[in-house]
Design an enzyme around this catalytic site. Structure first.
Site, PDB file in Angstrom:
ATOM      1  N   PHE A 176       0.988  -1.291  -0.112  1.00 14.04           N
ATOM      2  CA  PHE A 176       0.021   0.064   0.052  1.00 14.04           C
ATOM      3  C   PHE A 176       0.810   1.233   0.011  1.00 14.04           C
ATOM      4  CE2 PHE A 176       0.818  -0.339   4.464  1.00 14.04           C
ATOM      5  CZ  PHE A 176       1.067   0.761   5.244  1.00 14.04           C
ATOM      6  N   CYS A 178       5.074   4.061  -1.955  1.00 17.02           N
ATOM      7  CA  CYS A 178       4.836   2.745  -1.854  1.00 17.02           C
ATOM      8  C   CYS A 178       5.648   2.019  -0.608  1.00 17.02           C
ATOM      9  CB  CYS A 178       5.092   2.010  -3.288  1.00 17.02           C
ATOM     10  SG  CYS A 178       5.106  -0.056  -2.990  1.00 17.02           S
ATOM     11  N   HIS A 179       4.844   1.249   0.098  1.00 12.68           N
ATOM     12  CA  HIS A 179       5.506   1.146   1.430  1.00 12.68           C
ATOM     13  C   HIS A 179       6.654   0.008   1.211  1.00 12.68           C
ATOM     14  CE1 HIS A 179       6.390   0.535   5.757  1.00 12.68           C
ATOM     15  NE2 HIS A 179       5.121   0.940   6.292  1.00 12.68           N
ATOM     16  N   ASN A 180       6.472  -1.058   0.223  1.00 12.50           N
ATOM     17  CA  ASN A 180       7.365  -1.853  -0.096  1.00 12.50           C
ATOM     18  C   ASN A 180       8.530  -1.335  -0.349  1.00 12.50           C
ATOM     19  OD1 ASN A 180       4.620  -3.005  -1.842  1.00 12.50           O
ATOM     20  ND2 ASN A 180       5.329  -4.413  -0.327  1.00 12.50           N
ATOM     21  N   ASN A 223      12.628  -1.602   4.188  1.00 10.15           N
ATOM     22  CA  ASN A 223      11.906  -1.762   5.248  1.00 10.15           C
ATOM     23  C   ASN A 223      12.612  -2.376   6.516  1.00 10.15           C
ATOM     24  OD1 ASN A 223       8.723  -0.933   5.001  1.00 10.15           O
ATOM     25  ND2 ASN A 223       9.461  -1.698   3.195  1.00 10.15           N
TER      26      ASN A 223
END
Length: 450
Positions: free
Chosen positions: A38, A164-166, A317
């Protein structure tokens, strides 16, 4: 509360300012986990810096300066100018195509000080300060970042970023924004150069999940119905020196501000849900109709976290989850709940981190029951205070409760801010059904008055 409409330009694609490497880069197993598919949003507020030593602050075309700095920053962070593709089920790679990110210029006919004396959330009309990104969970094949620069009539402005959190966590997003502000300030190179190194957070072969007792069990848990998401309310709660002192007076053992705030909000949240929705634990903690779970995102950066450690400049991340359950006598006191939070944090050993990465690699995820699980993320030390444009200074910002995705709003972010007296404070978000929010406000006032 002030209301306003931001008048937006047509979106444009900003590409890297000079040619960048092409090819495919595989994301880590932490990056690829399904809950991160997301766009996460951050908004930062700036005001022109006052004249210093008799020198006038230069008049700057804010949007032009940031757009040009963004193009230069994408030379260093060129994967963000690419597009994601799914290489196999649940596994992502970024194609470094240099296609660019979306940029929107906007202006609003209000002054920055009209948004609030202390500029603490909730900020009014927050949706006006970010781009329309469409479906927040549609990340494959689309621009990986959307940026809007909104100018206020006082000369102040906001930078709203949906990424985009990815591709990055909160530390990574602020590192990228710091690169933009460094370059917009006139530096030749960013102070911190980005490092990819996603292979450092890949699973072992074979995966080993034995260090995850909360997450992996031979006896599958019965399915939990997600909380009904109609008539939800989002709000923020300020913890300044007085509030922290009130909490600290109720515990006998040393505790950090994060541990005190998390424990207090967890207790009050569960009591509010029990009273308003008729489920969860009772207010005295004596009965339990379901496990009251807490998930904490834990940063794995730092020398003691991994061998080898994640290098300075890593912007992927870099976090895992730890879990605690509110049960028994611990549920009836702030001190007992603080100890549960501390115990969960102590469980994050290197072996635990490696096992969590292994879990992500096989499609596993943290045991998250939407709405019921209390998910907390501490972003008080991600470096936002270092965002400095030279000709403008950061005055506030953080993660807003914005958009249509309930799951992302349900994360309770703890963010650094200043109150009207100029004191350093922590503001924490909460998102609950309206009846539970009313009860939560009552409970949090009571615990702070104890």
């Amino acid at each position: 509360m002030t209301t306003f409409k931001a008048h937006q330009s047509n979106p444009e694609l900003v590409m890297p300012a000079s040619p960048t490497p092409q090819g495919s880069k595989t994301l880590s197993d932490v990056d690829s986990q399904i809950p991160l598919w997301f766009y996460a949003t951050v908004i930062e507020f700036f005001r022109p810096r006052d004249a210093v030593d008799g020198h006038e602050t230069p008049v700057v075309d804010v949007a032009k300066a940031i757009r040009e700095a963004l193009a230069k920053a994408l030379v260093y962070y060129y994967p963000i100018a690419g597009r994601l593709r799914e290489v196999s089920k649940g596994k992502l790679a970024v194609e470094c195509t240099g296609e660019g990110v979306v940029f929107v210029e906007a202006h609003a006919d209000v002054r920055l000080d009209e948004l609030g004396d202390a500029l603490v959330p909730p900020y009014p009309c927050i949706e006006e300060l970010v781009c329309d990104i469409g479906d927040a969970k549609d990340v494959v094949g689309r621009p990986l970042m959307f940026m809007q620069v909104t100018r206020f009539k006082c000369g102040g402005f906001a930078i709203g970023v949906s990424i985009c959190h990815n591709m990055a966590d909160a530390y990574g997003v602020i590192q990228f924004l710091k690169c933009v502000t460094d370059l917009a300030r006139g530096q030749e190179h960013p102070a911190v150069l980005p490092v990819w190194d996603r292979e450092l957070l890949m699973a072992r072969n074979p995966p080993d999940l034995t260090s995850l007792p909360f997450f992996v069990s031979d006896e599958p848990s019965p399915p939990v119905q997600p909380m009904a998401m109609d008539k939800m309310a989002g709000d923020y709660f300020l913890f300044g020196p007085r509030e922290i002192a009130a909490l600290r007076s109720q515990v006998t053992e040393p505790a950090t501000d994060f541990e005190l705030i998390t424990a207090a909000m967890w207790m009050c949240r569960e009591e509010a849900i029990a009273l308003a929705l008729g489920c969860g634990r009772s207010a005295d903690g004596s009965q339990q109709q379901r496990a009251s779970s807490l998930l904490i995102t834990m940063n794995v950066r730092g020398k003691a976290k991994l061998t080898p450690p994640l290098p300075r400049g890593f912007y992927g991340n870099g976090f895992v989850f730890v879990e605690a359950e509110l049960r028994g006598t611990a549920a009836s006191s702030l001190g007992g709940t603080v100890e549960l939070v501390k115990k969960a944090k102590r469980g994050m050993t290197e072996e635990y981190v490696r096992s969590m990465v292994d879990l992500f690699s096989v499609g596993g995820a943290a045991p998250y029951a939407q709405g019921w699980t209390f998910v907390v993320s501490d972003i008080t030390r991600i470096g936002e205070d270092q965002l400095d444009l030279g000709w403008a200074e950061r005055v506030a910002g953080g993660v807003p409760i914005v958009g249509d995705d309930h799951a992302t709003k349900l994360v309770s972010y703890q963010m650094r801010c200043k109150n009207a007296d100029g004191d350093d404070c922590v503001v924490a978000s909460m998102y609950l059904p309206e009846p539970a929010m009313d009860k939560f406000k009552e409970k949090i006032l009571l615990i702070l008055a104890s």
